[in-house]
Design a protein around this motif. Structure first.
Motif, PDB file in Angstrom:
ATOM      1  N   MET A 163      10.891  -6.059  -2.685  1.00 30.39           N
ATOM      2  CA  MET A 163      10.497  -7.300  -3.356  1.00 30.39           C
ATOM      3  C   MET A 163      10.402  -7.021  -4.850  1.00 30.39           C
ATOM      4  O   MET A 163       9.967  -5.952  -5.259  1.00 30.39           O
ATOM      5  N   THR A 220       2.602 -10.989  -0.536  1.00 28.09           N
ATOM      6  CA  THR A 220       2.850  -9.617  -0.950  1.00 28.09           C
ATOM      7  C   THR A 220       1.815  -8.637  -0.389  1.00 28.09           C
ATOM      8  O   THR A 220       1.837  -7.459  -0.727  1.00 28.09           O
ATOM      9  N   TYR A 271       4.098  -0.568   1.158  1.00 33.36           N
ATOM     10  CA  TYR A 271       4.828  -0.079  -0.014  1.00 33.36           C
ATOM     11  C   TYR A 271       6.332  -0.128   0.227  1.00 33.36           C
ATOM     12  O   TYR A 271       7.106  -0.460  -0.667  1.00 33.36           O
ATOM     13  N   ARG A 321      -0.495   1.050   4.705  1.00 34.26           N
ATOM     14  CA  ARG A 321      -0.229   1.133   3.267  1.00 34.26           C
ATOM     15  C   ARG A 321       1.203   1.585   3.006  1.00 34.26           C
ATOM     16  O   ARG A 321       1.905   1.038   2.156  1.00 34.26           O
ATOM     17  N   HIS A 339      10.429   6.050  -7.543  1.00 36.25           N
ATOM     18  CA  HIS A 339      10.873   5.991  -6.149  1.00 36.25           C
ATOM     19  C   HIS A 339      12.146   6.755  -5.859  1.00 36.25           C
ATOM     20  O   HIS A 339      12.491   6.952  -4.707  1.00 36.25           O
ATOM     21  N   ARG A 375       7.344  -3.613  -0.204  1.00 33.28           N
ATOM     22  CA  ARG A 375       7.300  -4.043  -1.605  1.00 33.28           C
ATOM     23  C   ARG A 375       8.459  -3.487  -2.426  1.00 33.28           C
ATOM     24  O   ARG A 375       8.821  -4.054  -3.445  1.00 33.28           O
ATOM     25  N   GLN A 376       9.018  -2.366  -1.980  1.00 32.04           N
ATOM     26  CA  GLN A 376      10.177  -1.834  -2.717  1.00 32.04           C
ATOM     27  C   GLN A 376      11.363  -2.776  -2.617  1.00 32.04           C
ATOM     28  O   GLN A 376      12.300  -2.679  -3.390  1.00 32.04           O
ATOM     29  N   GLN A 411      -1.426  -8.441  -0.896  1.00 32.75           N
ATOM     30  CA  GLN A 411      -2.551  -8.020  -1.735  1.00 32.75           C
ATOM     31  C   GLN A 411      -3.873  -8.452  -1.117  1.00 32.75           C
ATOM     32  O   GLN A 411      -4.906  -7.841  -1.360  1.00 32.75           O
TER      33      GLN A 411
END
Lengths: 279, 255
Positions: free
Chosen positions: A96, A64, A90, A86, A122, A93-94, A66
């Motif tokens: 996931m 992910t 992001y 970044r 979002h 990640r939207q 991190q």
């Protein structure tokens, strides 16, 4: 597959959602991974198993974005996670969803607002539509009736189901479950297992499951990887793993106290240490 | 030798921490525009840091004022100048006591609440969960709280001062018999707008400092019960020392 020529790259991408290539990672002088390689196939339930402290959760952090690997690559949808900006991270990640061990619900928001949280952050959807999506997601985990409760009023199993509804809110392509069965009663466990399988089959979501509950994994996972000593020591169908030739795999799958993973934490000789006090 | 080394070590640590706090402030300030676009979140934090601190601020303000009334009267009547009670206490409150005592109370009430709230969000994975939902936790959690504290603190300072002056007059005028007319007219005659501004500026600076310390300590707390406890303690200690040190610097600059 990892060495496939670039012409077949699109084909590779369509099959493997996540590719971990020869990853090394250490923290505080302790080596977690040394040459970890594994693939997560699209649309299937893949379990990551292993004794405590083998870095299962660390692997999720790598996937992910991190944390970054010291060496090697982690590709998600064909893109190196460590090289993403970044904003790109992001965006990734939207797509996931992640289910945390304790649910990680936002304690100052009620159940409804927790599930609505990613939508409000979002999207600019109108309120009726948000309400519609949230109630549908809550319905699918069987908790539509609990929409007004605060996280503190939920049991462990309920909190995890709300967290699952929240993870589903943005209709992700991939769902990541970190120890979804830990500390649950058998009924809640059964519910989570059923939901996990349903989400996967009905919506075609790729599921990554980190756990050490061997029995549950055997019933739900299509493929499992067993990690130990920073590497994959075995992978395949959970039923086959139980009959593995490897002593370590058998020890883990059948829950034997002593074996290649020693019962004792490394220590000096018992007799020497006891007698040292006498001198 | 080892003492010198320890001194050097702790000095480096303090400087490194100051740098880290400043970087964190930079991150917060970068998210302020995005945060201002959602005033609802800031209003909620003004309520948390400000409105919920009102009772303690007002109670303490009243007692500080009453004590000032007693002490001030006792001091001034030795020189036969009780009539200066209003002026003296109003100036002391506006310029020094108001901002400083409010900041200390603010750190104890709102600062600890902020630090432990954010620390617990860290310990229960809520901040990571936000990051995993592609939500910047500094934008969503820290920036609104920082702005809320920044706005609430000067307001609390002025409320503290007003209540304290009421306390002074309660003791000085109602109980000890200072003439009501001289009390208020002398105060009105000698307190200038610049005195009020000084208190206001101090309130803003202390508010920024205390809130920044609280959100930083909470955000960087170790994700354990012990870690959150330590973060809360450090918030109070650092805020108190910082407030008093900044007070000296500001007074020297503003006088």
């Amino acid at each position: 597959m990892a060495s496939a020529p670039s012409s077949t790259r699109t084909e590779t991408l369509s099959q493997h959602v996540v590719e971990v290539r020869d990853v090394a990672y250490s923290i505080g002088g302790r080596t977690i991974f040394s040459g970890l390689t594994l693939n997560i196939e699209r649309g299937r339930v893949t379990a990551i198993m292993g004794p405590s402290g083998t870095g299962k959760t660390t692997l999720l952090k790598l996937i992910t974005g991190q944390i970054r690997p010291d060496r090697g690559q982690v590709l998600v949808e064909g893109r190196d996670v460590a090289r993403l900006s970044r904003r790109e991270l992001y965006a990734l990640r939207q797509r996931m969803g992640m289910l945390f061990q304790n649910g990680a619900l936002l304690t100052d928001l009620d159940v409804f607002e927790n599930v609505a949280f990613p939508l409000r952050e979002h999207t600019k959807l109108p309120e009726p539509l948000i309400s519609h999506i949230v109630l549908t997601k809550l319905q699918s985990v069987g908790l539509r009736g609990a929409w007004a409760l605060m996280p503190a009023e939920l049991s462990g199993g309920m909190a995890r189901r709300v967290a699952l509804a929240r993870a589903m809110a943005m209709d992700p392509d991939m769902l990541i479950y970190d120890e979804p069965f830990a500390g649950l009663d058998p009924i809640s466990m059964g519910v989570i297992l059923r939901l996990l399988r349903q989400m996967n089959d009905a919506l075609g979501i790729t599921s990554i499951l980190v756990s050490h509950d061997v029995e549950e994994i055997t019933t739900v996972a299509d493929t499992s990887y067993i990690l130990a000593d920073g590497k994959v020591v075995a992978h395949g169908n959970p039923q086959d793993l139980k009959k593995s030739d490897s002593e370590l795999v058998r020890q883990f799958m059948n829950g034997i106290a002593d074996g290649p993973v020693a019962f004792h934490y490394p220590a000096p000789d018992l007799r020497e240490q006891l007698l040292a006090d006498v001198d | 030798m080892s003492l010198a080394r320890e001194l050097l070590n702790s000095t480096t640590q303090v400087i490194a921490k100051m740098g880290a706090v400043m970087l964190f402030l930079g991150r917060i300030l970068g998210q302020v525009p995005a945060s201002l676009a959602r005033p609802g979140l800031i209003v909620a934090q003004i309520h948390n840091a400000g409105a919920l601190s009102l009772v303690i601020i007002m109670t303490c303000g009243l007692f500080v004022g009453m004590v000032l009334g007693l002490q001030g009267y006792d001091l001034l009547q030795r020189f036969g100048s009780e009539s200066a009670l209003g002026t003296g206490t109003a100036l002391a409150l506006l310029r020094e006591l108001g901002p400083v005592v409010t900041a200390l109370l603010f750190a104890g009430r709102a600062g600890t609440a902020l630090a432990s709230e954010i620390g617990l969000m860290r310990a229960t994975d809520q901040l990571v969960a936000m990051e995993m939902m592609a939500v910047d936790s500094v934008r969503r959690v820290v920036a609104p709280r920082f702005l809320g504290g920044l706005i609430a603190m000067p307001l609390l300072t002025m409320i503290f001062v007003a209540i304290a002056i009421f306390g002074v007059q309660l003791v000085g005028v109602q109980q000890l018999g200072v003439d009501r007319g001289t009390f208020w007219s002398q105060m009105q005659g000698s307190v200038k707008m610049s005195d009020v501004t000084e208190g206001w500026i101090k309130g803003c600076v202390f508010g920024a400092a205390c809130t920044l310390v609280a959100v930083y300590e909470g955000y960087t707390a170790a994700p354990t019960a012990e870690g959150v406890g330590q973060a809360t303690t450090r918030t109070v200690v650092i805020s108190a020392v910082l407030t008093l040190a900044l007070d000296y610097i500001l007074t020297a600059l503003l006088l």
